[in-house]
Design an enzyme around this catalytic site. Structure first.
Site, PDB file in Angstrom:
ATOM      1  N   LYS A 235       0.868  -1.149   0.361  1.00  0.00           N
ATOM      2  CA  LYS A 235       0.103  -0.064  -0.186  1.00  0.00           C
ATOM      3  C   LYS A 235       0.770   1.261   0.039  1.00  0.00           C
ATOM      4  CE  LYS A 235      -3.679   2.443   3.008  1.00  0.00           C
ATOM      5  NZ  LYS A 235      -4.846   2.116   4.060  1.00  0.00           N
TER       6      LYS A 235
ATOM      7  N   GLU B  70      10.304  -4.615   4.330  1.00  0.00           N
ATOM      8  CA  GLU B  70      10.323  -6.512   4.564  1.00  0.00           C
ATOM      9  C   GLU B  70      10.055  -6.457   2.740  1.00  0.00           C
ATOM     10  OE1 GLU B  70       8.487  -4.807   6.736  1.00  0.00           O
ATOM     11  OE2 GLU B  70       9.287  -6.145   8.318  1.00  0.00           O
TER      12      GLU B  70
ATOM     13  N   GLY C 113      -4.678  -2.017   4.928  1.00  0.00           N
ATOM     14  CA  GLY C 113      -4.140  -2.769   4.403  1.00  0.00           C
ATOM     15  C   GLY C 113      -4.819  -4.327   4.564  1.00  0.00           C
ATOM     16  N   ARG C 114      -5.726  -4.548   6.268  1.00  0.00           N
ATOM     17  CA  ARG C 114      -6.110  -5.765   6.450  1.00  0.00           C
ATOM     18  C   ARG C 114      -7.423  -6.172   5.808  1.00  0.00           C
ATOM     19  NH1 ARG C 114      -4.307  -2.457  10.499  1.00  0.00           N
ATOM     20  NH2 ARG C 114      -6.615  -1.184  11.751  1.00  0.00           N
TER      21      ARG C 114
ATOM     22  N   GLU D 265      -5.185  -6.568  15.174  1.00  0.00           N
ATOM     23  CA  GLU D 265      -4.508  -5.600  13.901  1.00  0.00           C
ATOM     24  C   GLU D 265      -5.415  -4.924  14.456  1.00  0.00           C
ATOM     25  OE1 GLU D 265      -2.783  -4.613  10.146  1.00  0.00           O
ATOM     26  OE2 GLU D 265      -0.468  -5.152  11.543  1.00  0.00           O
TER      27      GLU D 265
ATOM     28  N   HIS E 101      -6.270 -33.032  17.629  1.00  0.00           N
ATOM     29  CA  HIS E 101      -4.850 -35.092  18.496  1.00  0.00           C
ATOM     30  C   HIS E 101      -3.618 -33.930  18.360  1.00  0.00           C
ATOM     31  CE1 HIS E 101      -7.084 -37.539  16.955  1.00  0.00           C
ATOM     32  NE2 HIS E 101      -7.362 -37.278  15.455  1.00  0.00           N
TER      33      HIS E 101
ATOM     34  N   LYS F   1       9.530  -1.106  14.336  1.00  0.00           N
ATOM     35  CA  LYS F   1      10.182  -1.007  13.070  1.00  0.00           C
ATOM     36  C   LYS F   1      11.375   0.592  13.303  1.00  0.00           C
ATOM     37  CE  LYS F   1       5.709  -1.538   9.902  1.00  0.00           C
ATOM     38  NZ  LYS F   1       5.081  -0.486   9.489  1.00  0.00           N
TER      39      LYS F   1
HETATM   40  O1  F6P Z   1       3.112  -2.637  10.168  1.00  0.00           O
HETATM   41  C1  F6P Z   1       2.364  -3.536   9.761  1.00  0.00           C
HETATM   42  C2  F6P Z   1       1.603  -2.728   7.925  1.00  0.00           C
HETATM   43  O2  F6P Z   1       1.857  -1.552   7.667  1.00  0.00           O
HETATM   44  C3  F6P Z   1      -0.213  -3.500   8.090  1.00  0.00           C
HETATM   45  O3  F6P Z   1      -1.037  -2.713   8.478  1.00  0.00           O
HETATM   46  C4  F6P Z   1       0.210  -3.619   6.898  1.00  0.00           C
HETATM   47  O4  F6P Z   1      -0.905  -4.519   5.940  1.00  0.00           O
HETATM   48  C5  F6P Z   1       1.686  -3.799   6.631  1.00  0.00           C
HETATM   49  O5  F6P Z   1       2.158  -3.200   7.356  1.00  0.00           O
HETATM   50  C6  F6P Z   1       1.832  -3.818   4.738  1.00  0.00           C
HETATM   51  O6  F6P Z   1       1.746  -2.438   5.076  1.00  0.00           O
HETATM   52  P1  F6P Z   1       2.314  -2.038   3.136  1.00  0.00           P
HETATM   53  O7  F6P Z   1       1.252  -2.840   2.219  1.00  0.00           O
HETATM   54  O8  F6P Z   1       2.363  -0.932   2.698  1.00  0.00           O
HETATM   55  O9  F6P Z   1       3.713  -2.465   2.702  1.00  0.00           O
END
Ligand code: F6P
Length: 555
Positions: free
Chosen positions: A208, A214, A269-270, A355, A386, A511
């Protein structure tokens, strides 16, 4: 100390008194007093059947929860979301994931602008692109067909796509591979690409913000891997597309915005898996089935918006979750899909629920004096039976469960009359809810011949609450309804708890600290460390061993 706005409400206090009064009521008694309870405490809509009769509630509980919802302004808050008000107050944003699945032609205005038209413009571009990749009209730089799609993202830009791909794999294009890379651990990327031909591989970079450490790190790794294999910078255009709200950063990374699929800051995002973030899902199952999934979401949206609270599935689920969490003191919810294709559904729900509602201050910035989101977890049945079900049945804590099952298998196995594997699966689902609710008394155990010493070990207290959600068959439509059910239930809980379910400030501190630590881990000179003694010692130990010295040498 004065109580919070919520805890000061007479309706909340009425529930506290009710819980104290009824806390010891057993599901055995509740079912005995009302033999038709299991047919009455159910709700159904848009293909989902919710049996909540095995919750520890009586008729008064529901009425009191309903009063609380009204006092908290639930109906008005639902409308506010659908109308595009800026209900994500700490980020000053509207929350309009419902617009992502609104049918073409419907209008949802945000600052006077119809966002549904924007959504459908992107959906059309996605459908065109997905169609070309699926049919082989979109070719790699050497003229080979795209056989591999790798979606790179994290959090909401990953969990939704992976979950949806796994959930709908049955309907997917089987001559293509779909893989998902999220972790900054290099293993994730290396294992996802090790057997692939770059000339047949398409990367979808999903972020987003397009600034997430990452994802950007993995996107650079993908670029390096691709260039290493092909040596052809021009070829990137055919093998990399982006999904983002941030065109500037996408361009900076080197992806032409002609190959970017957009979405908007009013999509959390979620809550984004049915936006362009779902491009991999659309390539996997095709635009028509993606449309069926959107229709499922929309059907639940309509139900949520227009159905009276008492029959409203997400409202019931949300209020029952409040009851268990705040009045029965249950700190967890186990999500137990009896459907192997939903194996990533609990992981997806973890972000959605925790979240969203793992918050400690109210909308007015006051500290809460009640518990907010419980811990969500789970695994597909029957596997969990199990391993961890022992605790659910006989542990010292109650752990409410959501059982999810489908009446028709996607992969029937066995003899329909003798040993139908799907019957076996569903018999287990149904039996678990029964065992949890009713248990087995010591007297029953003794009567069955168990000696006195062993009887306590074989006794099940019961009275352990669960929901059972049943649908006909796992289709794209059913998946849409199920996800929207949980989305809206999370929203209902957030309204009662008086919190912002749509921000996520809690992920920031880690972060920021990691940014500082990166430099300290890799600095050539021994850095001056100013953390606490534990953090300093961990950094020193890592620095000493990162080159591969003897791990037994001590800190
Ligand atoms: O660190 C949490 C977060 O901001 C989530 O809310 C989001 O889904 C994810 O990181 C990824 O963010 P982006 O889509 O901006 O890479």
């Amino acid at each position: 100390m004065s109580r919070s706005r919520l805890a000061a409400r007479p309706q909340w206090q009425a529930l506290e008194r009710h819980a104290a009064r009824t806390g010891e009521l057993h599901l055995r008694e509740l079912f005995a007093t009302d033999p038709r309870r299991g047919e009455k405490l159910i709700a159904q809509a848009v293909g989902l059947y919710l049996d909540y009769s095995k919750q520890r509630i009586d008729a008064d509980t529901l009425a009191l929860l309903h009063d609380l919802a009204v006092a908290c302004g639930l109906p008005q808050r639902i409308e506010a979301m659908f109308r595009g008000e800026r209900i994500n107050v700490t980020e000053n944003r509207a929350v309009l994931h419902v617009a992502l699945r609104a049918p073409a032609g419907e209008k949802i205005l945000l600052d006077g602008h119809d966002v549904v038209a924007d959504v459908h413009a992107v959906l059309e571009r996605m459908a065109e692109f997905a169609g070309k990749v699926r049919s082989g009209a979109w070719l790699g730089y050497t003229g080979k067909r795209i056989r591999n799609v790798i979606s790179i993202g994290i959090g909401g830009s990953d969990l939704g796509p992976v979950m949806a791909y796994e959930a709908l794999r049955h309907y997917s294009q089987r001559d293509m591979n779909f893989r998902f890379v999220s972790n900054v651990d290099g293993t994730d990327f290396v294992e996802a690409t090790r057997d692939l031909d770059a000339a047949e591989t398409l990367f979808i970079i999903c972020s987003k913000t397009f600034t997430t450490l990452e994802t950007l790190t993995n996107a650079h790794a993908a670029r390096a891997w691709f260039l290493n294999a092909t040596g052809n910078e021009q070829a990137i255009a055919k093998h990399f597309v982006a999904v983002s709200t941030n065109a500037v950063e996408v361009r900076k990374f080197g992806i032409d915005t002609a190959h970017m699929f957009g979405f908007w800051d009013w999509v959390g995002g979620r809550y984004s898996m049915e936006s362009a973030i779902g491009l991999s899902t659309m390539i996997a199952i095709g635009a028509d089935r993606f449309g069926e999934m959107l229709a499922g979401f929309h059907a639940m949206d309509e139900h949520f918006r227009h159905t009276p609270l008492q029959q409203n599935l997400p409202v019931l689920m949300g209020l029952l979750a409040i009851w268990n969490n705040n009045f029965l003191d249950a700190a967890t919810v186990a999500v137990l899909p009896y459907e192997q294709y939903l194996k990533r559904f609990p992981a997806y729900l973890q972000q959605l629920t925790m979240e969203s509602n793992g918050k400690h201050v109210t909308l007015d910035s006051a500290e809460v004096d009640y518990a907010t989101a419980p811990v969500y977890w789970g695994e597909p049945g029957t596997n969990g039976q199990h391993s961890f079900y022992q605790l659910i049945h006989q542990g010292t804590r109650i752990g409410p469960c959501d059982f999810i099952g489908f009446c028709q298998p996607l992969n029937p196995l066995g003899d329909q009359h003798d040993l139908d594997q799907h019957d076996l699966l569903m018999a287990n689902l149904i039996a678990q809810g029964e065992a949890l609710a009713f248990g087995r008394t010591t007297a029953e155990v003794r009567a069955a011949g168990t000696d006195a010493a062993l009887a306590p070990h074989r006794t099940f207290a019961g009275n352990r609450p669960s929901n059972t959600i049943i649908a006909e068959k796992l289709t794209p439509h059913a998946l849409g309804t199920l996800i929207a059910l949980y989305e809206h239930s999370v929203f209902v809980q957030g309204i009662i708890w008086d919190i912002d379910s749509f921000d996520q400030w809690g992920v920031e501190l880690g972060k920021q600290l990691a940014q500082a630590t990166i430099a300290e881990l890799s600095a050539k000179e021994e850095p001056k460390l100013a953390h606490d003694s534990s953090t300093n010692a961990l950094i020193r130990r890592y620095r000493r061993l990162r080159g591969g010295s003897n791990p037994g040498s001590g800190a």
